[in-house]
Design an enzyme around this catalytic site. Structure first.
Site, PDB file in Angstrom:
ATOM      1  N   ASP A  88       0.824  -1.215   0.000  1.00  0.00           N
ATOM      2  CA  ASP A  88       0.000   0.000   0.000  1.00  0.00           C
ATOM      3  C   ASP A  88       0.857   1.263   0.000  1.00  0.00           C
ATOM      4  O   ASP A  88       2.019   1.258   0.439  1.00  0.00           O
ATOM      5  CB  ASP A  88      -0.896   0.033   1.241  1.00  0.00           C
ATOM      6  CG  ASP A  88      -2.074  -0.924   1.123  1.00  0.00           C
ATOM      7  OD1 ASP A  88      -2.138  -1.664   0.124  1.00  0.00           O
ATOM      8  OD2 ASP A  88      -2.919  -0.933   2.040  1.00  0.00           O
ATOM      9  N   HIS A 240       3.794  -2.466   3.109  1.00  0.00           N
ATOM     10  CA  HIS A 240       3.831  -1.086   2.604  1.00  0.00           C
ATOM     11  C   HIS A 240       5.158  -0.836   1.886  1.00  0.00           C
ATOM     12  O   HIS A 240       6.222  -1.281   2.357  1.00  0.00           O
ATOM     13  CB  HIS A 240       3.680  -0.064   3.742  1.00  0.00           C
ATOM     14  CG  HIS A 240       2.334  -0.099   4.402  1.00  0.00           C
ATOM     15  ND1 HIS A 240       2.017  -1.012   5.390  1.00  0.00           N
ATOM     16  CD2 HIS A 240       1.220   0.664   4.218  1.00  0.00           C
ATOM     17  CE1 HIS A 240       0.768  -0.821   5.787  1.00  0.00           C
ATOM     18  NE2 HIS A 240       0.263   0.182   5.091  1.00  0.00           N
TER      19      HIS A 240
END
Length: 736
Positions: A88, A240
Site C-alpha cells: 500500500d 507497505h
C-alpha cells in the site's frame, strides 16, 4: 529618413492580471489537492461504536476479496498454500525499487495498491511495476478516510487514480483497497455504502487476511510472524512500500518469501489468486485482471500527470523564492539598520561638518507643465528661503495650457524669473533653466513642491566638500489625509529616505529626487545635463555623476513637501513611470559594471543593489503573500500566522527606526498592516507591467498627474511659506 515610430504600451488590463492570479491560484489548488490538503484526517474514534447490522453475513464472514458488482454480494478467499503480497501507499522513489529488487530476487509477483498522488509524481515506477508483471490496484488519490467523504468525492478519488494508472501504463485495474481498512470481519455499517458504491463502479474491494503491521517498525521478526497463515490456509498479506522508512519491511520480505516457499506456498497476484479460487469453485468464463484503457483514459491520465507535476514544480520554485525573498529581506534590513544608523550617528556628532559654510548664491530651477494648482505655493516657499547668499528662482513653463506661467508671474516676486518655452518635456525644461541660471549651485524642484524656509540653505551645505557633486533632500508627503497618501508617507520615510542613508554610506546613490535635489553646475555639465533617454532623468543623471566619480549624498535636514497621488489610477501612472524609467537608466548604464576605477565601483554596487532590491525582490515578493494565503487554507494556520506576523514585525521595526531617524510621529503606522493587503500588491503589478514593457520594447509616454495643490500651510504638517514683502516688483519674463 523618416523617424522610426515608437510603439506605445497599452493600458494595463486588469483582466490579464486577474487571469494570471487565477492560473497561479489554480496551480496551488492542484498542488494542495494532490498533497491531500482537502481530506479529513483519520480518527480512530470515528469508527468506535458502529455496528455491523447492515453488512451482510457472507461478507463479514467471507474472504478478503469482496464483489458487490452483482445483485448478490459475494466474497472470495484464496486457495490453500497460496499467498499474495500486497503493498500500500506507493509508489515511493526509494522503497518501491527496494521492494522490487527483493521480489525479483525471489521471482515472485506482488499487487501494489497505489495512490494517485504518488503515481503522478513517479509514473515511471508504475510503468516499471506493470512491465515486470506486477499487479496494480486503486488505493485512492489522496488516502482519505472514505467514510467521511460524500459519494461524489469518493468517486473522484477512484476515477482520478484510475486515470493516472491508465496514463502511466495504458491499462486499467478493477481492484480497489480503502485506506485504513483491515480484514473482512472488521467491516462496519458505515463501510457498507462504500462497498456498494465500489461495486457500482465495477471494482472488487480487497482487504487482507494478515497484516504485517510493518508501519509499527518493531522489527522484521514480528512482521514475518504476523504474516504466516494458520495451517496451510491461503492469505492476502499486507505490506507497505511507502510512508516512511521501510528497511525492516525489506528485511522481513527477504526472509518471509523463502520461508513460505519452503512450506510449499506459491505466490501470485490478487487477480491470479481469485482466478484460482474461481476455477476450484467450478466457475467458468469469469476471470479477473487488468484490461486495456481507452485512448481517452490514457490521454486524460497523461494530462492529469502533467498538471500535478507542473503544480509540484511550481510549488518547489515558490518555496525556493520564499527562501530567497526571506534572505534578501532580512539581509537588506540588517544592512539598513547597520549603515543607516551609522550614517545618522555620524551626522549628529557635534564636530561633523561638510567644510566651510556654503554661502554662495543658489539658482532654483522649477520646470512646470500645467501646475496651476500648486505653482504659487511652490514659488513663494522657494523665494522666501533663508539662504544667506540669496536665491534666484527660475520657473520654466514648458508649454502649459492652464495659465501656470501667468500665475507665477503674477506673484510679483523680485527674485523670480518666469521663462516660457514650447512643450519639450521635463529634461528640456530643466536644461533651459540651467542655461539661464546665473549661479553655479543649482537646485531642481518639481512644480508642486513646497520648501521649508531653511531647506535650500541646508540642502547646499554638503557642497562645502569639493568632492560632492549632488545632494538629495528629504521629500515629505504633504497630503496625508487619505489612506493611499498615508501609505505613501510610510513608503517615503522607509523606502526612500532610509534607503538614501544606506546608498550614501555605500557610495552608490542611484537617484536625486526631482522634488528636491541640488547639483554643481560643472558636475551637471560633465554628465551632459538632463537627457530624455529615459523617463527617469533624475536617476539617469545621478548614475552619470556617480560613474564620473562625484560624491552624491543625502541631507535629511533639507525638507520639501510634495503632493502624493490621491487615487489608485494616479499612483499607478506615477510609479509605472518611475519603475520603467529606472529600468531604462539601469540598461543605459549597464556597461559601467565593466569599467575600472570609480565608474566600475559605483556601477557594480548601484546596479547590483537596484537589481536585487529594486527589481528581483519586489518581483518575487508576491510569493510571500501567495504562500501565506495557501498556508492559511491548506497548511498549519498557526505556523503561517506566526511566520506572517514575524515578517510584519520586521517591517514594523524597520518603520520605527526610519520614523525615529526622520523625527516623524509613529501614530500613522497603524495603517502599515493594511498596506500589506492593497498597496503592496499594487506595487507588484506596477513593477510587473514595467518589466513587461521593458522586455517587449514598448515606449511609455510622459504620465502627467492631476494635482489639487497643497494647502498654504501645507496639509498634514507642511510648513507655511514665509510672507513676502508687499512691495515686491514684477518678475522678469523670458520667451523662447
Amino acid at each position: 529618413m523618416a523617424a522610426r515610430a515608437r510603439r506605445l504600451v497599452p493600458r494595463p488590463s486588469w483582466a490579464v492580471y486577474a487571469a494570471v492570479f487565477v492560473v497561479l491560484g489554480g496551480i496551488l489548488f492542484v498542488q494542495a489537492y494532490a498533497s491531500g490538503a482537502f481530506i479529513p484526517d483519520y480518527r480512530s474514534e470515528t469508527t468506535s461504536g458502529s455496528g455491523q447490522d447492515d453488512v451482510p453475513e457472507e461478507i463479514r464472514k467471507g474472504g478478503p476479496i469482496v464483489n458487490t458488482t452483482a445483485e448478490r454480494p459475494q466474497s472470495y478467499s484464496l486457495p490453500a498454500r497460496t499467498v499474495v503480497l500486497t503493498f500500500d501507499d506507493g509508489p515511493d522513489p526509494i522503497w518501491t525499487p527496494a521492494v522490487l529488487e527483493v521480489l525479483e530476487k525471489h521471482q515472485v509477483p506482488g499487487t501494489f495498491f497505489v495512490l494517485g498522488s504518488q503515481v503522478v509524481r513517479y509514473p515511471d515506477l508504475v510503468r516499471e511495476l506493470d512491465a515486470k508483471g506486477h499487479e496494480l490496484g486503486v488505493h485512492t488519490f489522496t488516502h482519505p478516510y472514505l467514510a467521511e467523504l460524500p459519494g461524489w468525492q469518493r468517486r473522484m478519488e477512484y476515477t482520478q487514480t484510475q486515470l493516472v494508472i491508465a496514463g502511466a501504463t495504458g491499462s486499467r485495474t478493477n481492484l480497489v483497497r480503502f485506506p485504513y481498512s483491515s480484514r473482512a470481519d472488521a467491516f462496519l455499517d458505515q463501510d457498507w455504502p462504500l462497498l456498494q458504491q465500489a461495486g457500482e463502479l465495477g471494482y472488487l474491494t480487497v482487504v487482507n487476511d494478515l497484516d504485517s503491521r510493518d508501519w509499527e517498525r518493531q522489527g522484521a521478526d514480528g512482521m514475518v510472524e504476523r504474516s504466516i497463515p494458520a495451517g496451510y490456509a491461503g492469505a492476502i498479506t499486507l505490506w507497505h512500500d511507502s510512508g516512511g522508512d521501510r528497511s525492516q519491511t525489506i528485511e522481513a520480505l527477504d526472509r518471509y518469501i523463502p520461508l513460505m516457499k519452503e512450506r510449499g506456498y506459491t505466490f501470485t497476484t490478487v487477480s491470479g489468486g481469485l482466478n484460482r479460487a474461481l476455477a476450484e469453485a467450478g466457475v467458468t468464463g469469469a476471470t479477473a485482471g487488468p484490461t486495456e484503457a481507452t485512448a481517452s483514459e490514457r490521454w486524460r491520465g497523461q494530462m492529469l500527470i502533467m498538471a500535478v507535476r507542473a503544480a509540484d514544480g511550481t510549488f518547489i520554485v515558490f518555496g525556493a523564492l520564499f527562501v530567497v525573498v526571506g534572505v534578501l529581506t532580512i539581509g537588506r534590513t540588517v544592512l539598513m539598520f547597520v549603515l543607516a544608523l551609522r550614517h545618522a550617528r555620524k551626522r549628529r556628532r557635534p564636530d561633523f561638518a561638510w567644510g566651510p559654510p556654503v554661502t554662495e548664491p543658489v539658482s532654483v530651477i522649477v520646470p512646470a507643465y500645467n501646475e496651476k494648482e500648486g505653482i504659487a505655493a511652490a514659488v513663494r516657499s522657494l523665494a522666501a528661503g533663508d539662504h544667506p547668499g540669496g536665491i534666484e528662482v527660475v520657473v520654466v513653463d514648458d508649454g502649459s495650457t492652464d495659465g501656470t506661467a501667468d500665475i507665477a508671474a503674477g506673484l510679483g516676486l523680485p527674485n523670480v524669473r518666469v521663462v516660457r518655452k514650447p512643450n519639450g518635456g521635463k529634461p528640456s525644461a530643466l536644461n533651459t533653466g540651467v542655461a539661464l541660471a546665473r549661479h553655479d549651485l543649482i537646485v531642481m524642484v518639481d512644480g508642486d513642491t513646497i520648501f521649508e524656509p531653511d531647506a535650500v540653505r541646508r540642502l547646499v551645505q554638503p557642497f562645502g566638500d569639493p568632492r560632492v557633486g549632488a545632494v538629495a533632500g528629504n521629500v515629505k508627503v504633504g497630503n496625508r489625509r487619505s489612506m493611499i497618501a498615508k501609505w505613501q508617507h510610510i513608503e517615503y520615510v522607509i523606502g526612500f529616505n532610509l534607503d538614501r542613508r544606506l546608498y550614501e554610506t555605500l557610495r552608490c546613490m542611484p537617484t536625486i529626487p526631482g522634488a528636491i535635489g541640488a547639483f554643481r553646475r560643472k558636475a551637471l555639465e560633465y554628465a551632459g545635463g538632463m537627457t530624455d533617454d529615459t523617463l527617469a532623468e533624475d536617476t539617469d543623471v545621478t548614475m552619470a555623476l556617480g560613474r564620473a566619480g562625484w560624491k552624491v549624498v543625502y541631507e535629511d535636514s533639507a525638507r520639501a513637501w510634495t503632493e502624493a497621488p490621491s487615487s489608485i489610477g494616479q499612483l499607478w501612472k506615477q510609479r509605472y513611470r518611475w519603475s520603467y524609467g529606472t529600468m531604462q537608466a539601469m540598461w543605459k548604464h549597464r556597461r559601467g559594471v565593466l569599467d575600472k576605477g570609480a565608474s566600475g565601483r559605483f556601477s557594480r554596487r548601484c546596479l547590483a543593489f537596484l537589481t536585487l532590491f529594486g527589481v528581483l525582490l519586489p518581483l518575487a515578493a508576491p510569493v510571500i503573500d501567495l504562500l501565506a494565503v495557501f498556508g492559511l487554507i491548506f497548511l498549519d494556520r498557526t505556523a503561517t500566522v506566526v511566520a506572517w506576523a514575524a515578517m510584519l514585525g520586521l517591517q514594523f521595526l524597520t518603520a520605527i527606526v526610519a520614523f525615529r531617524l526622520d523625527k516623524e510621529k509613529l501614530g500613522v503606522l497603524w495603517v502599515l498592516p493594511l498596506q500589506q493587503f492593497v498597496y503592496r500588491q499594487l506595487m507588484y503589478l506596477v513593477l510587473l507591467q514595467s518589466v513587461v514593457t521593458a522586455l517587449t520594447g514598448g515606449r511609455l509616454g510622459w504620465q502627467k498627474l492631476k494635482r489639487t495643490g497643497l494647502e498654504p500651510a501645507g496639509t498634514a504638517g507642511a510648513p507655511r511659506p514665509l510672507p513676502l514683502p508687499a512691495e515686491a516688483a514684477s518678475p522678469r519674463q523670458v520667451r523662447f
